[in-house]
Design a protein around this motif. Sequence first.
Motif, PDB file in Angstrom:
ATOM      1  N   ASP A 176      -0.928   8.520  -2.788  1.00  0.00           N
ATOM      2  CA  ASP A 176      -2.383   8.572  -3.000  1.00  0.00           C
ATOM      3  C   ASP A 176      -2.901   7.135  -2.914  1.00  0.00           C
ATOM      4  O   ASP A 176      -2.328   6.246  -3.557  1.00  0.00           O
ATOM      5  CB  ASP A 176      -2.645   9.142  -4.413  1.00  0.00           C
ATOM      6  N   ILE A 177      -3.949   6.927  -2.144  1.00  0.00           N
ATOM      7  CA  ILE A 177      -4.451   5.559  -1.935  1.00  0.00           C
ATOM      8  C   ILE A 177      -4.842   4.889  -3.253  1.00  0.00           C
ATOM      9  O   ILE A 177      -4.788   3.659  -3.364  1.00  0.00           O
ATOM     10  CB  ILE A 177      -5.622   5.557  -0.906  1.00  0.00           C
ATOM     11  N   THR A 178      -5.189   5.686  -4.270  1.00  0.00           N
ATOM     12  CA  THR A 178      -5.581   5.085  -5.564  1.00  0.00           C
ATOM     13  C   THR A 178      -4.353   4.683  -6.391  1.00  0.00           C
ATOM     14  O   THR A 178      -4.500   4.103  -7.460  1.00  0.00           O
ATOM     15  CB  THR A 178      -6.435   6.068  -6.395  1.00  0.00           C
ATOM     16  N   SER A 210      -9.937   0.252  -2.646  1.00  0.00           N
ATOM     17  CA  SER A 210     -10.902   1.166  -3.260  1.00  0.00           C
ATOM     18  C   SER A 210     -12.152   1.295  -2.387  1.00  0.00           C
ATOM     19  O   SER A 210     -13.205   1.722  -2.850  1.00  0.00           O
ATOM     20  CB  SER A 210     -11.290   0.656  -4.645  1.00  0.00           C
ATOM     21  N   GLN A 211     -12.016   0.885  -1.117  1.00  0.00           N
ATOM     22  CA  GLN A 211     -13.114   0.976  -0.151  1.00  0.00           C
ATOM     23  C   GLN A 211     -12.492   0.785   1.238  1.00  0.00           C
ATOM     24  O   GLN A 211     -11.293   0.504   1.337  1.00  0.00           O
ATOM     25  CB  GLN A 211     -14.130  -0.124  -0.409  1.00  0.00           C
ATOM     26  N   GLU A 212     -13.318   0.899   2.283  1.00  0.00           N
ATOM     27  CA  GLU A 212     -12.778   0.649   3.621  1.00  0.00           C
ATOM     28  C   GLU A 212     -12.221  -0.768   3.674  1.00  0.00           C
ATOM     29  O   GLU A 212     -12.857  -1.707   3.194  1.00  0.00           O
ATOM     30  CB  GLU A 212     -13.893   0.801   4.667  1.00  0.00           C
ATOM     31  N   THR A 227       3.711  -1.017  -3.026  1.00  0.00           N
ATOM     32  CA  THR A 227       4.169  -0.388  -4.268  1.00  0.00           C
ATOM     33  C   THR A 227       3.416   0.931  -4.439  1.00  0.00           C
ATOM     34  O   THR A 227       2.188   0.967  -4.343  1.00  0.00           O
ATOM     35  CB  THR A 227       3.921  -1.308  -5.484  1.00  0.00           C
ATOM     36  N   ASP A 228       4.169   1.993  -4.648  1.00  0.00           N
ATOM     37  CA  ASP A 228       3.562   3.321  -4.758  1.00  0.00           C
ATOM     38  C   ASP A 228       3.933   3.897  -6.132  1.00  0.00           C
ATOM     39  O   ASP A 228       5.060   4.364  -6.344  1.00  0.00           O
ATOM     40  CB  ASP A 228       4.101   4.207  -3.615  1.00  0.00           C
ATOM     41  N   ASP A 229       2.957   3.848  -7.056  1.00  0.00           N
ATOM     42  CA  ASP A 229       3.236   4.316  -8.416  1.00  0.00           C
ATOM     43  C   ASP A 229       3.357   5.835  -8.465  1.00  0.00           C
ATOM     44  O   ASP A 229       4.052   6.379  -9.333  1.00  0.00           O
ATOM     45  CB  ASP A 229       2.116   3.856  -9.376  1.00  0.00           C
ATOM     46  N   GLY A 230       2.667   6.534  -7.549  1.00  0.00           N
ATOM     47  CA  GLY A 230       2.718   7.997  -7.525  1.00  0.00           C
ATOM     48  C   GLY A 230       4.119   8.496  -7.211  1.00  0.00           C
ATOM     49  O   GLY A 230       4.636   9.403  -7.869  1.00  0.00           O
ATOM     50  N   TRP A 231       4.728   7.931  -6.214  1.00  0.00           N
ATOM     51  CA  TRP A 231       6.083   8.351  -5.824  1.00  0.00           C
ATOM     52  C   TRP A 231       7.159   7.422  -6.383  1.00  0.00           C
ATOM     53  O   TRP A 231       8.330   7.564  -6.027  1.00  0.00           O
ATOM     54  CB  TRP A 231       6.194   8.427  -4.294  1.00  0.00           C
ATOM     55  N   LYS A 232       6.738   6.449  -7.179  1.00  0.00           N
ATOM     56  CA  LYS A 232       7.673   5.479  -7.763  1.00  0.00           C
ATOM     57  C   LYS A 232       8.606   4.929  -6.674  1.00  0.00           C
ATOM     58  O   LYS A 232       9.840   4.959  -6.788  1.00  0.00           O
ATOM     59  CB  LYS A 232       8.486   6.114  -8.894  1.00  0.00           C
TER      60      LYS A 232
END
Length: 300
Positions: A176-178, A210-212, A227-232
């Motif tokens: 997720d981009i966030t 958080s924007q283009e 770094t991807d906290d969603g998928w660790k």
Amino acid sequence: MNVKRLNQEFSIKGHVEFQSGLGGFAVAKIHNKLGSAVISMYGAHVQSFIPASQKELLWMSPDSVFEKGKPIRGGIPVCFPWFGPHAADSSKPLHGFARINDWKVHKTDVLADGSTLLILTFESNRHTLQIWPNKFEAQINLIVGKTLELTLTYKNTGTEAFVCSDALHSYFNISDITKIGIVGLGGHYYYWGPGKDADNRQVEERLVISQEENRRYINHSGDCLLTDDGWKRNIRVAKHGSRVTVVWNPWIEASKTMADLPDNGYQTFVCIEAANTYDDSIMLHPGEGHSITAIIGVEG
Ligand code: TA6
């Protein structure tokens, strides 16, 4: 060359097989104990890279077209002999023509550590010379193992010097981009978008989107860590032979203008690209060449 002949000449049992992919483009399916990948001969375009026991690293648009003359959306488009719009003529293909032409298989091999090598080639011909009047030979070496290592090498085979630009325009698959950040760009200057007019400097060490974003970091030849906290999971994006790093995400409004990208597509990818452009475009005299490499893999 059709798929049957490609298999007769270049398949390696347990490593490489050629199949007819989407749009009828021949693809190399690579699978070994370290990872797997799918590479289209159209554009030498990597569409998938999955290290063993990991999730897909590359994002492919479910709305991508697979048609001659049009680029594939996602994976790793190869931008050459220019990055972005052509400097003098915007009717010429965006990001050059390497990604919308057929490449030839030159070699396949198994390396000592069990990874698989695939070498593709593409050279100037009467069609390319009409668009860009310079003779060249290009080669892509792909090593599929624990990491994916992609090297584009091009040589000036003509009698006049030329200037070109390039990029390995990788789309990364994210939760997720966030929930992601990019480390490694702190303190570096960047231009925003294709123009060269505004000099911005990134202060923060971890870029959050958080924007283009369409940042082109100049004098940047180091690694980035996605770094991807969603998928660790952390993806390292290392490179050689590149002095510009591009970070692109179209966000909400620009996504809606792109027919080959779902409106919510921007949520699940970010591009981190090894490039040479602006003042770091490559000048090659006859006989000279340049190589640009991207190495991507999961950290740890
Ligand atoms: O690398 C960023 C960028 O140049 C953006 O400006 C955006 O246009 C993107 O590439 C995609 O380009 P494409 O021609 O594939 O639509």
